[in-house]
Design a protein around this motif. Structure first.
Motif, PDB file in Angstrom:
ATOM      1  N   UNK A 156       0.837  -1.199   0.000  1.00  0.00           N
ATOM      2  CA  UNK A 156       0.000   0.000   0.000  1.00  0.00           C
ATOM      3  C   UNK A 156       0.873   1.250   0.000  1.00  0.00           C
ATOM      4  N   UNK A 157       0.423   2.297  -0.733  1.00  0.00           N
ATOM      5  CA  UNK A 157       1.124   3.562  -0.613  1.00  0.00           C
ATOM      6  C   UNK A 157       0.625   4.288   0.642  1.00  0.00           C
ATOM      7  N   UNK A 158       1.180   5.451   0.901  1.00  0.00           N
ATOM      8  CA  UNK A 158       0.880   6.145   2.163  1.00  0.00           C
ATOM      9  C   UNK A 158      -0.600   6.455   2.318  1.00  0.00           C
ATOM     10  N   UNK A 159      -1.240   6.997   1.277  1.00  0.00           N
ATOM     11  CA  UNK A 159      -2.642   7.381   1.390  1.00  0.00           C
ATOM     12  C   UNK A 159      -3.533   6.147   1.551  1.00  0.00           C
ATOM     13  N   UNK A 160      -3.215   5.071   0.849  1.00  0.00           N
ATOM     14  CA  UNK A 160      -3.964   3.818   1.030  1.00  0.00           C
ATOM     15  C   UNK A 160      -3.807   3.306   2.458  1.00  0.00           C
ATOM     16  N   UNK A 161      -2.596   3.406   2.983  1.00  0.00           N
ATOM     17  CA  UNK A 161      -2.331   2.971   4.360  1.00  0.00           C
ATOM     18  C   UNK A 161      -3.155   3.782   5.353  1.00  0.00           C
ATOM     19  N   UNK A 162      -3.212   5.100   5.155  1.00  0.00           N
ATOM     20  CA  UNK A 162      -3.943   5.960   6.078  1.00  0.00           C
ATOM     21  C   UNK A 162      -5.452   5.739   5.972  1.00  0.00           C
ATOM     22  N   UNK A 163      -5.931   5.382   4.786  1.00  0.00           N
ATOM     23  CA  UNK A 163      -7.351   5.054   4.638  1.00  0.00           C
ATOM     24  C   UNK A 163      -7.680   3.713   5.289  1.00  0.00           C
ATOM     25  N   UNK A 164      -6.742   2.787   5.265  1.00  0.00           N
ATOM     26  CA  UNK A 164      -6.938   1.479   5.905  1.00  0.00           C
ATOM     27  C   UNK A 164      -6.974   1.616   7.429  1.00  0.00           C
ATOM     28  N   UNK A 165      -6.164   2.526   7.941  1.00  0.00           N
ATOM     29  CA  UNK A 165      -6.036   2.707   9.386  1.00  0.00           C
ATOM     30  C   UNK A 165      -7.279   3.342   9.995  1.00  0.00           C
ATOM     31  N   UNK A 166      -7.645   2.880  11.150  1.00  0.00           N
ATOM     32  CA  UNK A 166      -8.653   3.557  11.974  1.00  0.00           C
ATOM     33  C   UNK A 166      -8.386   3.167  13.417  1.00  0.00           C
ATOM     34  N   UNK A 167      -9.025   3.841  14.352  1.00  0.00           N
ATOM     35  CA  UNK A 167      -8.841   3.508  15.765  1.00  0.00           C
ATOM     36  C   UNK A 167      -9.731   2.310  16.090  1.00  0.00           C
ATOM     37  N   UNK A 168      -9.147   1.132  16.118  1.00  0.00           N
ATOM     38  CA  UNK A 168      -9.914  -0.095  16.353  1.00  0.00           C
ATOM     39  C   UNK A 168     -10.582  -0.043  17.727  1.00  0.00           C
ATOM     40  N   UNK A 169     -11.886  -0.285  17.747  1.00  0.00           N
ATOM     41  CA  UNK A 169     -12.639  -0.236  19.002  1.00  0.00           C
ATOM     42  C   UNK A 169     -12.600  -1.563  19.754  1.00  0.00           C
ATOM     43  N   UNK A 170     -12.444  -2.652  19.027  1.00  0.00           N
ATOM     44  CA  UNK A 170     -12.298  -3.966  19.652  1.00  0.00           C
ATOM     45  C   UNK A 170     -11.190  -4.721  18.933  1.00  0.00           C
ATOM     46  N   UNK A 171     -10.430  -5.515  19.705  1.00  0.00           N
ATOM     47  CA  UNK A 171      -9.316  -6.272  19.151  1.00  0.00           C
ATOM     48  C   UNK A 171      -9.472  -7.756  19.438  1.00  0.00           C
ATOM     49  N   UNK A 172      -8.729  -8.566  18.708  1.00  0.00           N
ATOM     50  CA  UNK A 172      -8.911 -10.019  18.776  1.00  0.00           C
ATOM     51  C   UNK A 172      -8.014 -10.701  19.801  1.00  0.00           C
ATOM     52  N   UNK A 173      -7.063  -9.997  20.369  1.00  0.00           N
ATOM     53  CA  UNK A 173      -6.047 -10.549  21.271  1.00  0.00           C
ATOM     54  C   UNK A 173      -4.975 -11.344  20.531  1.00  0.00           C
ATOM     55  N   UNK A 174      -5.059 -11.394  19.179  1.00  0.00           N
ATOM     56  CA  UNK A 174      -3.995 -12.042  18.399  1.00  0.00           C
ATOM     57  C   UNK A 174      -2.692 -11.292  18.619  1.00  0.00           C
ATOM     58  N   UNK A 175      -1.602 -12.038  18.749  1.00  0.00           N
ATOM     59  CA  UNK A 175      -0.315 -11.437  19.054  1.00  0.00           C
ATOM     60  C   UNK A 175       0.318 -10.793  17.822  1.00  0.00           C
ATOM     61  N   UNK A 176       0.864  -9.613  18.027  1.00  0.00           N
ATOM     62  CA  UNK A 176       1.691  -8.963  17.012  1.00  0.00           C
ATOM     63  C   UNK A 176       3.109  -9.487  17.193  1.00  0.00           C
ATOM     64  N   UNK A 177       3.774  -9.839  16.105  1.00  0.00           N
ATOM     65  CA  UNK A 177       5.117 -10.401  16.212  1.00  0.00           C
ATOM     66  C   UNK A 177       6.066  -9.401  16.874  1.00  0.00           C
ATOM     67  N   UNK A 178       7.036  -9.927  17.600  1.00  0.00           N
ATOM     68  CA  UNK A 178       8.013  -9.068  18.260  1.00  0.00           C
ATOM     69  C   UNK A 178       8.797  -8.249  17.239  1.00  0.00           C
ATOM     70  N   UNK A 179       8.989  -8.812  16.043  1.00  0.00           N
ATOM     71  CA  UNK A 179       9.708  -8.090  14.996  1.00  0.00           C
ATOM     72  C   UNK A 179       8.952  -6.817  14.597  1.00  0.00           C
ATOM     73  N   UNK A 180       7.631  -6.939  14.470  1.00  0.00           N
ATOM     74  CA  UNK A 180       6.826  -5.769  14.093  1.00  0.00           C
ATOM     75  C   UNK A 180       6.770  -4.754  15.228  1.00  0.00           C
ATOM     76  N   UNK A 181       6.624  -5.223  16.450  1.00  0.00           N
ATOM     77  CA  UNK A 181       6.611  -4.306  17.596  1.00  0.00           C
ATOM     78  C   UNK A 181       7.931  -3.557  17.679  1.00  0.00           C
ATOM     79  N   UNK A 182       9.024  -4.292  17.469  1.00  0.00           N
ATOM     80  CA  UNK A 182      10.344  -3.660  17.520  1.00  0.00           C
ATOM     81  C   UNK A 182      10.492  -2.600  16.433  1.00  0.00           C
TER      82      UNK A 182
END
Length: 208
Positions: free
Chosen positions: A1-27
């Motif tokens: 995705x380019x920047x504008x597509x990324x920003x359109x995809x993003x929103x403030x998620x109101x509920x989450x699944x508890x699925x783990x984000x990889x440590x690599x991505x968090x880092x």
């Protein structure tokens, strides 16, 4: 995705699944935060990254958002409550060591920063908190670029967070939270909804 597509995809998620984000991505998100712009480059804040479920449960009791426990990682942006001469000296030394320049060559810059330790505490608290918000924005965009959902949150008991995390003893105050995780499309009423924003020409005032 380019920047504008990324920003359109993003929103403030109101509920989450508890699925783990990889440590690599968090880092990678945290590295982006470390590279964010701050006034004079002083970085007058710290980021507490929390993945421990028990600790998140304690913090949930002092928050109004289910994302605190539903998140994979909770980032607490905590800003300085004061700037000491020691902070200034450490920063000048870091510049000299990183850029391999003599300390005395930074005397002018050091003099520019020398007024901060004498500023009123309330001024420093507000200034440092604003720097933390700049870092928050960087973290949100970095997360979105990795297809990681995030939710910035101010709805929490700052004093309780400070006590639970022992921030006062470190000269810090909690100012804003960022939950990292993955949107729960089954329970989040905003998932898949179009982003609502005013027209760009209304937002931007162009002076030629």
């Amino acid at each position: 995705m380019n920047l504008i597509e990324t920003m359109n995809w993003r929103y403030a998620a109101k509920r989450m699944t508890s699925e783990k984000v990889s440590e690599e991505k968090v880092q990678e998100i945290l590295e982006a935060v470390n590279l964010t712009a701050t006034s004079a480059g002083l970085q007058p804040f710290r980021v507490i990254s929390i993945s421990n479920p028990g600790l998140k449960e304690k913090l949930q009791a002092a928050s109004f958002n289910p994302q605190v426990t539903e998140s994979s990682h909770l980032l607490v942006f905590a800003s300085y409550t004061h700037i000491s001469q020691h902070h200034v000296e450490e920063y000048i030394s870091l510049i000299a060591n990183t850029r391999n320049v003599p300390l005395e060559s930074l005397d002018g810059f050091k003099q520019n920063l020398s007024g901060l330790p004498g500023m009123p505490e309330e001024y420093i608290k507000n200034w440092a908190a604003r720097q933390a918000y700049i870092a928050l924005g960087t973290a949100i965009i970095a997360a979105a670029s990795l297809k990681v959902d995030s939710t910035p949150m101010e709805g929490f008991d700052n004093a309780a967070f400070d006590e639970i995390l022992g921030l006062k003893e470190k000269g810090l105050q909690s100012v804003v939270l960022l939950a990292l995780g993955y949107r729960n499309e089954a329970t989040d009423f905003l998932a898949g909804q179009k982003k609502v924003r005013i027209p760009l020409e209304e937002l931007v005032v162009t002076l030629n």
